[in-house]
Motif scaffolding. Structure first.
Motif, PDB file in Angstrom:
ATOM      1  N   ALA A  51      27.925  64.005  81.280  1.00 45.18           N
ATOM      2  CA  ALA A  51      26.486  64.634  81.592  1.00 45.18           C
ATOM      3  C   ALA A  51      25.444  63.358  82.018  1.00 45.18           C
ATOM      4  N   THR A  52      25.529  62.378  80.996  1.00 46.42           N
ATOM      5  CA  THR A  52      24.674  61.234  81.190  1.00 46.42           C
ATOM      6  C   THR A  52      24.901  60.456  82.442  1.00 46.42           C
ATOM      7  N   VAL A  53      26.055  60.455  82.904  1.00 51.29           N
ATOM      8  CA  VAL A  53      26.597  59.776  84.064  1.00 51.29           C
ATOM      9  C   VAL A  53      26.084  60.690  85.435  1.00 51.29           C
ATOM     10  N   VAL A  54      26.000  61.832  85.331  1.00 47.45           N
ATOM     11  CA  VAL A  54      25.773  62.631  86.373  1.00 47.45           C
ATOM     12  C   VAL A  54      24.010  62.389  86.632  1.00 47.45           C
ATOM     13  N   ALA A  55      23.201  62.637  85.338  1.00 48.21           N
ATOM     14  CA  ALA A  55      21.915  62.302  85.303  1.00 48.21           C
ATOM     15  C   ALA A  55      21.471  61.164  85.841  1.00 48.21           C
ATOM     16  N   ILE A  56      22.206  60.174  85.655  1.00 46.45           N
ATOM     17  CA  ILE A  56      22.102  58.700  86.209  1.00 46.45           C
ATOM     18  C   ILE A  56      21.988  58.664  87.681  1.00 46.45           C
ATOM     19  N   ILE A  57      22.973  59.393  88.286  1.00 43.69           N
ATOM     20  CA  ILE A  57      23.012  59.422  89.888  1.00 43.69           C
ATOM     21  C   ILE A  57      22.067  60.263  90.242  1.00 43.69           C
ATOM     22  N   SER A  58      21.483  61.151  89.577  1.00 43.91           N
ATOM     23  CA  SER A  58      20.511  62.055  90.324  1.00 43.91           C
ATOM     24  C   SER A  58      18.963  61.333  90.182  1.00 43.91           C
TER      25      SER A  58
END
Length: 167
Positions: A51-58
């Motif tokens: 979830a953190t990786v997806v949020a970092i991208i956005s």
């Protein structure tokens, strides 16, 4: 109002824009975390890291094209590298809090996991705000400083050369 107030106004504006992108990233992070946690058999911290990786991208997209769109755009490779580096440190902070709560204290109910995920995000956000604005999305000089420097250079060009004696 003096010069200090315009700097404070810019900082408040920056914090508001950072908060808007961060708020969207928080929603992405928590939604993906809960989706992964409840639809897979992954452990809590692994679901959180995804979830953190997806949020970092956005968040990168939001920061580059909204919050810091007026900042220096040269050296995108360096910018992205630093962003990912500081984001990784934030990921460790964020998920470290969740890890300690889950495996150190046994607090792993869905509510407890979300509370400590949220707490970790909050702590990591303070670090990210400082590091992104200091190292990743560097501010260009204020327009009034550029104008003052240009005036000084223009005046220096029109001055006759000084007659210094060399001994």
């Amino acid at each position: 109002m003096g010069r200090g107030s315009s700097g404070l106004r810019r900082l408040v504006h920056e914090i508001a824009k950072f908060g808007a992108v961060g708020g969207a990233g928080l929603l992405v992070n928590l939604l993906v975390f809960n989706l992964v946690r409840h639809t897979t058999d992954l452990q809590v911290v692994r679901a959180s890291v995804i979830a953190t990786v997806v949020a970092i991208i956005s968040n990168y997209i939001g920061f580059r094209y909204f919050t810091y769109r007026d900042r220096d755009k040269t050296g995108r490779t360096k910018e992205l590298t630093l962003f990912l580096l500081f984001s990784a440190v934030g990921l460790v902070i964020e998920n470290g809090v969740l890890y300690v709560a889950t495996y150190g204290f046994g607090w792993d109910s869905p509510l407890e996991s979300n509370v400590f995920k949220f707490l970790g995000i909050g702590i990591a956000t303070l670090f990210r705000f400082w590091s992104y604005r200091t190292w990743v999305f560097k501010a260009l000089p204020a327009p009034e400083l550029v104008a003052s420097a240009e005036e000084i250079l223009a005046a220096a060009q029109h001055r006759p050369p000084s007659k210094q004696r060399v001994s």
